[in-house]
Write a protein that holds these residues in place. Structure first.
Motif: not given
Lengths: 292, 452
Positions: A30, A91-92, A95-96, A103, A105-107, A109-110, A113
């Motif tokens: 990552q 980014f990691f 994301t996490k 986190q 990740e779910t809220t 978008s990539e 981020r």
């Protein structure tokens, strides 16, 4: 079952881990990721908007070191601790999340981020700074609320750098309502050429039990002013007060107790204790007979 | 009732009965002192533990947010259960005109009083702020099963004390008038006061019989309520394992099993220690054994219902709970309680040999221990599995294990219960002398005539 166990173990370990504020390990594959989102003004601006919405509440204003006092603390965006991360690491982590850092990740978008990382890099000394905030200007803000017309009237002035204040046109003024846990933004208006603005309070605004609201008026970050907190005025709807404990439910309060229940209880207890009273009276009679 | 005897014979027999039945009051040797010493010492250790708990709060227990009812509540249910025997033996069997149980009435009442008194005390000990105890009465909610329980426990305690006291009156008078000089003076003063000037005339007997009859009828609904309401503390929730309609009778049936076991143990102790072989006869143990098998069978029937039907359906939440009992973490405890608390007593005691005093007492000890663990199984596993996932909490929130302080306080409750029974036995005859004498054909006049 086994999965569940590993999960609890991981959660438990993570809790312990967080308390110790250890190094935040990012998997090697990552770390090396590069930011696919181009470092340009448009992306940095988008990143800023995202930051304002999602991150500022904890991490504070970049450069002001005014993040929330959490343990471990959320680092400032300009800090070395933040900037020494590779893009992949940032980014990691975003994301996490970890411990107090949620986190996303779910809220988020990539793509967004990655844009956030564009924005963070705006404060990296090795990058050209694309988004330069002009130093804030001193300003004055006056406001009053018109209870009858449900309007807020605003007048703004700005320091003309010669020590006198002149009217401030075209400035965004934010209107909010003061609530128990912070200010609730309700609208925004621009000042006109006269430095004045009027804001029509929406009919749907809800106040306290009698409809009173404290309106708060503020200029955007480009100006230094005190926020104006107006006296409570009756410009909102009275707050509905639903009764939290309804009738006829489990464990209800005495005012709401089911009548059949109350009657059964009192009836049964009353009958039992009446009988006990009667027996005690018999004992009393035994004693009286014995005295004769 | 045997045939009337001649006055001479009667007096001699009465003297012997009185002598035998006051042995518990008179006897005081090394063993008595040792017994008191042990009980009081352990009770004090428990009280010390309670002191720590009051000072530091319930955090010293193993109870946390999820398992908020631990060993204390299991223990509470156990004591309520044991106390129910008072209602079965001294009222239900009496009303059914079953004779052999008369001798055992007072033992049953002793156990009932000790059980229900401790049940009340345990609840206070389970409180984080016992100083707020009175709030239960001042601000109680009528819609809350907890209030019903507090009410019914106090009512049952009152009735049990009255049920113990009323038939004691003639005995108190008898000891006051004819008690041997070996009885310490202070005890005889107590008898004089408590006897309420009992003279043994027909009117007094009539009043007593009348009051007893009312009490015996009254205790039937109250006795059933005390354990039914206790079961509602659980059944009035939606938790898997508790949300069942048979919890009331299931608890009551289980209570009889535990109570019969407790009474048999106490009977045996008295028989051996106070030389009451001719009073708690083999016959009585035999009959108690039959009663034991009966209540066990009833309880078995409820157990089958309680576990078979949900075990067949295995609804989602229920199945987690049930597999935890059948094959999971609690399976050893679960099957052990079923084995020692039900299967073994039933299979053994259908055989006459195992209804002899010693074997049946040994079985009773096992059953009593099993029924304590059975209450533990009813309370804790359900709480460990709430409907919402247990997340982001420290490890010790996820599983319950009693701490040493909890164990100390629980040991206290046992010691205190045994202490109450001991004191009652040391204060008052363990069998109603007058009733026993009447059975043997001694007339009331002779029983109540003053010492010659």
């Amino acid at each position: 079952m086994k999965k569940q166990f590993t999960l609890t173990l991981v959660i438990a370990l993570m809790t312990v881990y967080q308390g110790m504020a250890q190094e935040w390990l990012v998997p090697d594959d990552q770390k090396g990721l590069t930011n696919p989102s181009e470092y340009n003004l448009s992306n940095v601006k988008k990143g800023k908007d995202l930051y304002m919405k999602n991150c500022k509440s904890c991490h504070g204003d970049p450069g002001k070191h005014n993040g929330l006092p959490l343990v471990p603390p959320p680092p400032d965006m300009v800090s070395e601790q933040m900037q020494k991360n590779t893009d992949g690491e940032l980014f990691f982590k975003i994301t996490k999340g970890r411990g107090g850092m949620p986190q996303f990740e779910t809220t988020i978008s990539e793509d967004d981020r990655w844009r956030l990382i564009n924005f963070i890099r705006n404060f990296d000394p090795s990058h050209e700074q694309l988004l330069v905030d002009a130093p804030p200007q001193k300003a004055k803000l006056l406001a009053s609320v018109n209870e009858v017309e449900k309007k807020v009237e605003i007048f703004a002035e700005v320091d003309d750098k010669n020590g006198s204040f002149v009217k401030l046109p075209n400035a965004a003024v934010k209107i909010s309502a003061k609530k128990a846990f912070g200010n609730l933004p309700i609208g925004e208006v621009l000042t006109n050429a006269e430095g004045r603005a009027e804001y029509q309070i929406p009919e749907t605004l809800i106040g306290d039990e009698s409809g009173m609201v404290n309106i708060v008026v503020q200029l955007d970050e480009n100006y230094v002013t005190d926020n104006v907190v107006l006296d409570a005025a009756k410009v909102g709807q009275p707050k509905p007060q639903p009764r939290l404990i309804k009738k006829e439910i489990l464990w209800s309060t005495n005012e709401n107790v089911q009548s059949w229940l109350l009657l059964s209880y009192l009836g049964a207890v009353g009958a039992a204790w009446a009988a006990i009273g009667y027996v005690v009276f018999q004992i009393f009679k035994i004693w009286r007979v014995g005295k004769e | 009732m045997e045939k009337e005897k001649s006055p001479e014979e009667s007096r001699k027999l009465l003297d012997k009965i009185t002598f035998d039945l006051t042995r518990s009051i008179v006897k005081r040797d090394e063993l008595t002192n040792f017994w008191y010493f042990i009980l009081i010492m352990f009770a004090l250790v428990g009280l010390w533990g309670w002191g720590i708990q009051v000072r530091d709060g319930l955090g010293v227990t193993g109870m946390r947010d999820y398992v908020s009812w631990g060993m204390y509540i299991a223990n509470f249910v156990f004591f309520v259960a044991v106390s129910l025997i008072g209602f079965l033996i001294s009222s239900a069997l009496h009303l059914l005109k079953i004779k052999w149980s008369k001798v055992i009435s007072r033992v049953a009442e002793q156990v009932a009083i000790a059980g229900v008194a401790l049940a009340g005390i345990i609840i206070v000990m389970d409180m984080g702020r016992p100083d707020r105890f009175l709030n239960v009465f001042l601000h109680g909610r009528f819609a809350s099963p907890i209030i019903w329980d507090v009410t019914v426990v106090t009512t049952y305690l009152t009735i049990s004390v009255l049920l113990f006291y009323l038939p004691l009156l003639p005995d108190l008078a008898l000891l006051r008038d004819k008690g041997s000089d070996d009885i310490p003076q202070w005890k005889r003063n107590v008898y004089r006061i408590l006897a309420l000037g009992w003279k043994g005339n027909a009117e007094q007997y009539k009043l007593m019989a009348h009051a007893m009859r009312i009490l015996m009828i009254l205790i039937v609904p109250v006795g059933l309520s005390i354990h039914t309401v206790t079961s509602w503390l659980f059944a009035a929730t939606l938790r898997s394992g508790w949300d069942t309609t048979i919890f009331g009778p299931y608890f009551v049936a289980g209570a009889f099993v535990a109570g019969v076991a407790a009474v048999i143990i106490v009977m045996y102790m008295y028989r051996v220690r106070y030389g009451l072989k001719d009073y708690f006869e083999d016959y009585h143990f035999n009959m108690m054994g039959k009663l034991f098998v009966l209540v066990c069978l009833v309880y078995l029937y409820f157990n089958i219902n309680e576990f078979f039907v949900p075990g067949y359906k295995m609804k989602t939440a229920e199945s987690i709970h049930l597999s935890n009992l059948f094959t999971g973490k609690f399976s050893t405890m679960f099957w052990a309680t079923q084995l020692f608390g039900l299967f073994l007593p039933i299979t053994l005691m259908v055989n006459k040999f195992f209804r002899k005093p010693l074997p049946i007492t040994i079985i009773s000890v096992f059953v009593l221990i099993a029924s304590w663990f059975k209450r533990y199984i009813i309370v804790i596993p359900t709480l460990e599995h709430p409907f919402l996932p247990v997340q982001n909490v420290p490890e010790n929130y996820q599983h319950y294990a009693p701490t040493s302080i909890e164990t100390m306080i629980t040991v206290f409750s046992f010691m205190a219960a045994i202490l109450i029974i001991t004191i009652l036995a040391k204060m008052f005859p363990v069998i109603a002398i007058w009733e026993y004498a009447e059975e043997k054909g001694i007339s009331r006049e002779i029983i109540s005539e003053p010492k010659n």
